[in-house]
Design a protein around this motif. Structure first.
Motif, PDB file in Angstrom:
ATOM      1  N   PHE A 248     -40.453  -4.439 -28.006  1.00 54.14           N
ATOM      2  CA  PHE A 248     -40.486  -4.718 -29.432  1.00 54.14           C
ATOM      3  C   PHE A 248     -39.082  -4.551 -29.968  1.00 54.14           C
ATOM      4  CE2 PHE A 248     -42.925  -5.457 -33.141  1.00 54.14           C
ATOM      5  CZ  PHE A 248     -42.285  -4.781 -34.167  1.00 54.14           C
ATOM      6  N   GLY A 249     -38.732  -5.291 -30.973  1.00 51.15           N
ATOM      7  CA  GLY A 249     -37.421  -5.116 -31.582  1.00 51.15           C
ATOM      8  C   GLY A 249     -36.486  -6.265 -31.296  1.00 51.15           C
ATOM      9  N   GLY A 250     -36.990  -7.309 -30.651  1.00 51.24           N
ATOM     10  CA  GLY A 250     -36.156  -8.475 -30.373  1.00 51.24           C
ATOM     11  C   GLY A 250     -35.628  -9.124 -31.633  1.00 51.24           C
ATOM     12  N   LYS A 251     -36.450  -9.055 -32.692  1.00 54.35           N
ATOM     13  CA  LYS A 251     -36.059  -9.714 -33.932  1.00 54.35           C
ATOM     14  C   LYS A 251     -34.877  -9.038 -34.608  1.00 54.35           C
ATOM     15  CE  LYS A 251     -38.216 -13.354 -34.560  1.00 54.35           C
ATOM     16  NZ  LYS A 251     -37.322 -13.883 -33.543  1.00 54.35           N
ATOM     17  N   ASP A 252     -34.697  -7.736 -34.312  1.00 51.66           N
ATOM     18  CA  ASP A 252     -33.624  -7.013 -34.989  1.00 51.66           C
ATOM     19  C   ASP A 252     -32.267  -7.416 -34.467  1.00 51.66           C
ATOM     20  OD1 ASP A 252     -35.099  -5.631 -36.730  1.00 51.66           O
ATOM     21  OD2 ASP A 252     -35.422  -3.894 -35.441  1.00 51.66           O
ATOM     22  N   SER A 253     -32.249  -7.995 -33.296  1.00 49.86           N
ATOM     23  CA  SER A 253     -30.973  -8.357 -32.723  1.00 49.86           C
ATOM     24  C   SER A 253     -30.387  -9.565 -33.452  1.00 49.86           C
ATOM     25  CB  SER A 253     -31.140  -8.633 -31.231  1.00 49.86           C
ATOM     26  OG  SER A 253     -32.284  -9.414 -31.030  1.00 49.86           O
ATOM     27  N   GLY A 254     -31.011  -9.988 -34.536  1.00 45.75           N
ATOM     28  CA  GLY A 254     -30.440 -11.046 -35.356  1.00 45.75           C
ATOM     29  C   GLY A 254     -31.205 -12.341 -35.236  1.00 45.75           C
ATOM     30  N   ILE A 255     -31.325 -13.076 -36.342  1.00 42.99           N
ATOM     31  CA  ILE A 255     -32.006 -14.360 -36.297  1.00 42.99           C
ATOM     32  C   ILE A 255     -30.993 -15.463 -36.546  1.00 42.99           C
ATOM     33  CG2 ILE A 255     -34.272 -13.514 -36.948  1.00 42.99           C
ATOM     34  CD1 ILE A 255     -33.673 -14.309 -39.809  1.00 42.99           C
ATOM     35  N   ASP A 256     -31.393 -16.653 -36.208  1.00 41.71           N
ATOM     36  CA  ASP A 256     -30.519 -17.807 -36.372  1.00 41.71           C
ATOM     37  C   ASP A 256     -30.170 -17.992 -37.853  1.00 41.71           C
ATOM     38  OD1 ASP A 256     -29.522 -20.149 -34.662  1.00 41.71           O
ATOM     39  OD2 ASP A 256     -30.262 -21.103 -36.501  1.00 41.71           O
ATOM     40  N   PRO A 257     -28.902 -18.329 -38.162  1.00 38.83           N
ATOM     41  CA  PRO A 257     -28.524 -18.490 -39.576  1.00 38.83           C
ATOM     42  C   PRO A 257     -29.392 -19.509 -40.318  1.00 38.83           C
ATOM     43  CG  PRO A 257     -26.595 -18.642 -38.154  1.00 38.83           C
ATOM     44  CD  PRO A 257     -27.753 -18.449 -37.257  1.00 38.83           C
ATOM     45  N   SER A 258     -29.918 -20.500 -39.628  1.00 35.22           N
ATOM     46  CA  SER A 258     -30.724 -21.518 -40.318  1.00 35.22           C
ATOM     47  C   SER A 258     -32.069 -20.953 -40.774  1.00 35.22           C
ATOM     48  CB  SER A 258     -30.961 -22.709 -39.392  1.00 35.22           C
ATOM     49  OG  SER A 258     -31.635 -22.280 -38.239  1.00 35.22           O
ATOM     50  N   MET A 259     -32.458 -19.791 -40.219  1.00 38.21           N
ATOM     51  CA  MET A 259     -33.716 -19.166 -40.659  1.00 38.21           C
ATOM     52  C   MET A 259     -33.485 -18.242 -41.849  1.00 38.21           C
ATOM     53  SD  MET A 259     -35.296 -18.087 -37.025  1.00 38.21           S
ATOM     54  CE  MET A 259     -36.004 -19.283 -35.900  1.00 38.21           C
ATOM     55  N   MET A 260     -32.227 -17.899 -42.075  1.00 36.74           N
ATOM     56  CA  MET A 260     -31.889 -16.890 -43.082  1.00 36.74           C
ATOM     57  C   MET A 260     -32.398 -17.241 -44.484  1.00 36.74           C
ATOM     58  SD  MET A 260     -30.938 -14.159 -42.084  1.00 36.74           S
ATOM     59  CE  MET A 260     -30.323 -12.632 -42.714  1.00 36.74           C
ATOM     60  N   PRO A 261     -32.169 -18.474 -45.014  1.00 34.51           N
ATOM     61  CA  PRO A 261     -32.597 -18.747 -46.398  1.00 34.51           C
ATOM     62  C   PRO A 261     -34.083 -18.483 -46.605  1.00 34.51           C
ATOM     63  CG  PRO A 261     -31.347 -20.594 -45.536  1.00 34.51           C
ATOM     64  CD  PRO A 261     -31.500 -19.640 -44.419  1.00 34.51           C
ATOM     65  N   ALA A 262     -34.924 -18.949 -45.697  1.00 37.21           N
ATOM     66  CA  ALA A 262     -36.372 -18.764 -45.856  1.00 37.21           C
ATOM     67  C   ALA A 262     -36.706 -17.283 -45.902  1.00 37.21           C
ATOM     68  CB  ALA A 262     -37.107 -19.437 -44.704  1.00 37.21           C
ATOM     69  N   PHE A 263     -36.059 -16.522 -44.979  1.00 34.57           N
ATOM     70  CA  PHE A 263     -36.335 -15.087 -44.915  1.00 34.57           C
ATOM     71  C   PHE A 263     -35.924 -14.395 -46.206  1.00 34.57           C
ATOM     72  CE2 PHE A 263     -34.606 -10.851 -43.785  1.00 34.57           C
ATOM     73  CZ  PHE A 263     -35.818 -10.228 -43.569  1.00 34.57           C
ATOM     74  N   LEU A 264     -34.713 -14.707 -46.679  1.00 36.73           N
ATOM     75  CA  LEU A 264     -34.210 -14.016 -47.871  1.00 36.73           C
ATOM     76  C   LEU A 264     -35.026 -14.374 -49.102  1.00 36.73           C
ATOM     77  CD1 LEU A 264     -30.362 -14.132 -47.314  1.00 36.73           C
ATOM     78  CD2 LEU A 264     -31.927 -12.204 -47.081  1.00 36.73           C
ATOM     79  N   TRP A 265     -35.436 -15.648 -49.225  1.00 32.98           N
ATOM     80  CA  TRP A 265     -36.245 -16.036 -50.389  1.00 32.98           C
ATOM     81  C   TRP A 265     -37.595 -15.315 -50.354  1.00 32.98           C
ATOM     82  CZ3 TRP A 265     -34.922 -17.976 -54.825  1.00 32.98           C
ATOM     83  CH2 TRP A 265     -33.759 -18.741 -54.920  1.00 32.98           C
ATOM     84  N   CYS A 266     -38.188 -15.213 -49.174  1.00 35.10           N
ATOM     85  CA  CYS A 266     -39.471 -14.503 -49.072  1.00 35.10           C
ATOM     86  C   CYS A 266     -39.297 -13.026 -49.413  1.00 35.10           C
ATOM     87  CB  CYS A 266     -40.051 -14.631 -47.662  1.00 35.10           C
ATOM     88  SG  CYS A 266     -40.843 -16.210 -47.391  1.00 35.10           S
ATOM     89  N   LEU A 267     -38.184 -12.447 -48.923  1.00 34.32           N
ATOM     90  CA  LEU A 267     -37.916 -11.037 -49.217  1.00 34.32           C
ATOM     91  C   LEU A 267     -37.796 -10.823 -50.717  1.00 34.32           C
ATOM     92  CD1 LEU A 267     -37.299  -8.320 -47.832  1.00 34.32           C
ATOM     93  CD2 LEU A 267     -34.899  -8.891 -47.963  1.00 34.32           C
TER      94      LEU A 267
END
Lengths: 247, 224
Positions: free
Chosen positions: A187-206
């Motif tokens: 577990f924890g694979g996601k913490d190693s960073g996500i692709d920059p193209s996924m960032m906007p969706a993540f930040l808007w949801c946050l």
């Protein structure tokens, strides 16, 4: 006591804030479902990430709000009734929001785990700590409900302090436990960073979930304050009736 | 010095009360004995399996027994408004807590001393690790349970369903302590894992929670 006009103004502002948070959430979800690229190994299943991680993060922020409100309550309890009531209402509202976010985090996490690891649950440090957080806040709510006099605010505040100390200890102990017995899933694979193209969706949801949490918090706080005021007025009227009866 | 004296007074009072009635000890003893027998029927373990599970069963039995006894420990003070008198007394409130915790600690330790031989007989136990470490694990674990348990029993005094409330609050808070006790005991019994890390965690837990309980007890005692 606030001016009625000011109250109406604040109510309008609050509803506006609520509408804005729904709009941001809708936009974030649109980005997450249709715009963000499909993840390489997990495919579309990974899209639950955009709701799971923000609510999990919120579920870790609101306990601190509750803890601080509880500390304030314990501090001003003897000095000012109004301030103590406000802090207590704030603590209760934060606890309920915490419980909702932690539940959402747990449920979406289990769904995701089932789809990508093949199991619903593992006693991983993060999952266990999160489950404990949930259990502690359920017992916090239970203490508030079990009061015989409606006066368990101090006791609930004490539990809140205990919860704040307990959660880091559990995180540490489960980490030790798991380093001794290797974990079946990583577990924890996601913490190693996500692709920059996924960032906007993540930040808007946050942002959307944060705004939604604050909205519910304010709504619940207002409701609790009103309940306190009604209880206070009822008690006052009962005292007055008693005095008139004696006269 | 006078603080210590107050603690000793509270301790002596609780011990004397228990000596006259022997309610808590007999209740706890029979209850934990039943748990041990029931688990033995439920799992029917072999010697190797029992080494794996005995640590868990011992601590769960002690935990349940603690809850049954700790619910009574403060109701005793409610009779004749003794607790109200305690609240008004000029002595520090935490001395009352410490005295009571010490008394309960002595009771639970007595239970464990009686229970330990029975465990060895019923579960056919033969420890493979360093046995002397149990002398550290048992008191530390008991202290962790009794400290939090006594504190939360006092917290539940002014609630409805106080018998139900104690386990609902105590169990989640004690999860790290329970994990540490069970892991350390299993480590000693099986000899597979080193229990030192868990003993350290348990000692840390005891220090942290004793401090918090002592600091917050006055608030709980004086709560409306």
């Amino acid at each position: 006591m606030m001016q009625p006009r000011k109250i109406i103004m604040m109510k309008k502002l609050l509803w506006l804030w609520g509408a804005a948070s729904v709009a941001v959430l809708a936009w974030g979800t649109r980005l997450a479902l249709f715009v963000a690229p499909t993840e390489a190994t997990m495919g579309n299943v990974q899209r639950i990430f955009y709701w799971h991680v923000p609510s999990a993060i919120m579920g870790l922020i609101f306990p601190y709000v509750n803890f601080i409100a509880a500390l304030v309550y314990l501090g001003v309890r003897r000095k000012s009734v109004t301030a103590a009531d406000k802090a207590d209402a704030f603590a209760l509202a934060a606890a309920e929001v915490t419980l909702v976010f932690v539940s959402i985090g747990l449920i979406t996490g289990m769904l995701w785990g089932r789809a990508s690891w093949g199991i619903w649950w593992t006693w991983d440090e993060r999952l266990t700590t999160y489950l404990l957080l949930w259990l502690l806040y359920v017992s916090y709510m239970l203490v508030r409900r079990f009061s015989s006099t409606g006066q368990t605010h101090t006791l609930a505040a004490v539990i809140s302090v205990f919860a704040a100390i307990d959660v880091p200890v559990v995180y540490m102990s489960i980490r030790w436990w798991r380093t001794q017995h290797p974990s079946p899933v990583f577990f924890g694979g996601k913490d190693s960073g996500i692709d920059p193209s996924m960032m906007p969706a993540f930040l808007w949801c946050l942002l959307g979930w944060a705004m939604w949490g604050v909205f519910i918090l304010c709504l619940r706080y207002g409701l609790e304050r009103r309940r306190q005021r009604i209880a206070y007025n009822t008690a006052l009227r009962a005292v007055e009736a008693g005095l008139e009866g004696n006269a | 010095m006078s603080y210590l004296l107050t603690v000793l007074h509270h301790l002596a009072k609780d011990l004397r009360l228990e000596w006259r009635s022997r309610d808590a000890i007999t209740g706890m003893l029979f209850f934990s004995l039943l748990v041990v027998v029931l688990f033995s029927f439920a799992f029917d373990p072999t010697a190797a399996v029992s080494r794996q599970i005995a640590g868990g069963i011992l601590w769960v039995a002690v935990l349940f027994a603690c809850v049954t006894a700790l619910n009574q420990t403060w109701t005793r003070e409610l009779r004749n408004h003794v607790l109200d008198a305690q609240r008004m007394a000029p002595s520090p409130a935490s001395a009352l807590l410490i005295g009571k915790v010490l008394a309960n600690f002595i009771f639970v330790t007595a239970i464990q001393l009686i229970l330990a031989p029975l465990f060895i007989v019923f579960y056919n136990l033969h420890a493979l690790g360093p046995k002397w470490m149990l002398l550290l694990i048992l008191p530390l674990g008991t202290w962790a349970l009794v400290m939090n348990g006594t504190f939360f029993a006092a917290l539940g005094l002014r609630t409805r369903n106080r018998e139900l409330l104690l386990p609902l609050v105590l169990f989640p808070i004690s999860i790290p302590a329970l994990l540490a006790m069970v892991q350390a005991t299993t480590g000693v019994l099986t000899g597979d894992a080193d229990p030192v890390l868990w003993i350290k965690l348990l000692a840390g837990y005891c220090i942290i929670f004793t401090t918090v309980c002592v600091l917050l007890f006055e608030t709980v005692l004086a709560a409306e």
